[in-house]
Design an enzyme around this catalytic site. Structure first.
Site, PDB file in Angstrom:
ATOM      1  N   ALA A 191       0.852  -1.185   0.000  1.00  0.00           N
ATOM      2  CA  ALA A 191       0.000   0.000   0.000  1.00  0.00           C
ATOM      3  C   ALA A 191       0.891   1.240   0.000  1.00  0.00           C
ATOM      4  O   ALA A 191       1.734   1.413   0.875  1.00  0.00           O
ATOM      5  CB  ALA A 191      -0.904   0.008   1.225  1.00  0.00           C
ATOM      6  N   LYS A 192       0.707   2.072  -0.996  1.00  0.00           N
ATOM      7  CA  LYS A 192       1.516   3.290  -1.128  1.00  0.00           C
ATOM      8  C   LYS A 192       0.750   4.442  -0.480  1.00  0.00           C
ATOM      9  O   LYS A 192      -0.372   4.764  -0.892  1.00  0.00           O
ATOM     10  CB  LYS A 192       1.792   3.572  -2.602  1.00  0.00           C
ATOM     11  N   ILE A 193       1.354   5.037   0.536  1.00  0.00           N
ATOM     12  CA  ILE A 193       0.661   6.000   1.391  1.00  0.00           C
ATOM     13  C   ILE A 193       1.428   7.319   1.412  1.00  0.00           C
ATOM     14  O   ILE A 193       2.644   7.330   1.605  1.00  0.00           O
ATOM     15  CB  ILE A 193       0.535   5.435   2.821  1.00  0.00           C
TER      16      ILE A 193
END
Length: 220
Positions: free
Chosen positions: A82-84
């Site tokens: 997950a790119k946050i």
């Protein structure tokens, strides 16, 4: 050092995976929008091509929704991170993901202070943007070196993924600074493999070989 492709173009990924040196893929909303396809279908196609980390970015602004989106995308495949974004809410979401066992790539990092917060939240990867730091008159490669030094000093497990690389000199600088990973668009990979002295040397070798009658039967 690991090499990731920074693209959502499946055709390009298929092409460069054949080189045998691609360790992962990063995507972002802009790259996804450029392809004009269903993002999940694109990500799932990439998982079939690359056996390594594949970043899929969340698009919410509050931590709770970021976390819910992270749970959704990470459930698609074990290799999906997950790119946050590195905001206050993003740090909260990263901590929530860490506690839930979700791998994360904390993106849009522009300072050592931000990188510290990402590591404290348990980020799997942090993505400092070299080119964009250069754009505002600072030294992007110095940022990579400073983060690497700080992480090594304190023993953080978060890996440094150098992003926003604009040319092969950025790649060289990231190697010298000790980045764990670089993510690059295909055009930079093409430039990395090319050198005029290689081309000139190969042309000379081939010419000499063609003029050697005794050499012609070697591979028959």
């Amino acid at each position: 050092m690991q090499i990731f492709l920074d693209t959502a173009d499946v055709a390009d990924i298929k092409k460069y995976v054949k080189w045998g040196i691609i360790d992962g893929v990063t995507t972002n909303p802009s790259l996804m929008a450029k392809e004009g396809k269903d993002p999940k279908e694109v990500i799932m196609e990439i998982t079939k091509l690359v056996d390594g980390p594949i970043s899929c970015e969340v698009v919410a602004e509050d931590a709770e929704t970021m976390f819910e989106q992270a749970k959704i995308v990470s459930a698609w495949h074990d290799n999906i991170y997950a790119k946050i974004p590195l905001t206050a809410e993003g740090i909260r979401a990263t901590k929530m993901c860490t506690e839930a066992g979700i791998k994360t790539n904390v993106t849009l990092c522009f300072s050592v202070n931000q990188a510290l917060l990402a590591a404290k939240a348990g980020a799997t990867l942090v993505s400092p943007f070299v080119g964009r730091v250069d754009d505002v008159g600072e030294e992007g490669l110095d940022l990579i070196a400073d983060i690497v030094d700080a992480y090594n000093y304190y023993g953080f497990e978060t890996k440094v993924l150098a992003a926003s690389l604009r040319h092969p000199q950025h790649v060289r600088g990231c190697m010298q600074a000790g980045a764990d990973i670089i993510t690059i668009p295909p055009k930079i990979l093409d430039k990395m493999v090319k050198h005029p002295l290689t081309d000139n040397g190969l042309a000379a070798f081939n010419k000499d070989w063609e003029n050697c009658e005794a050499c012609q039967n070697l591979y028959k």
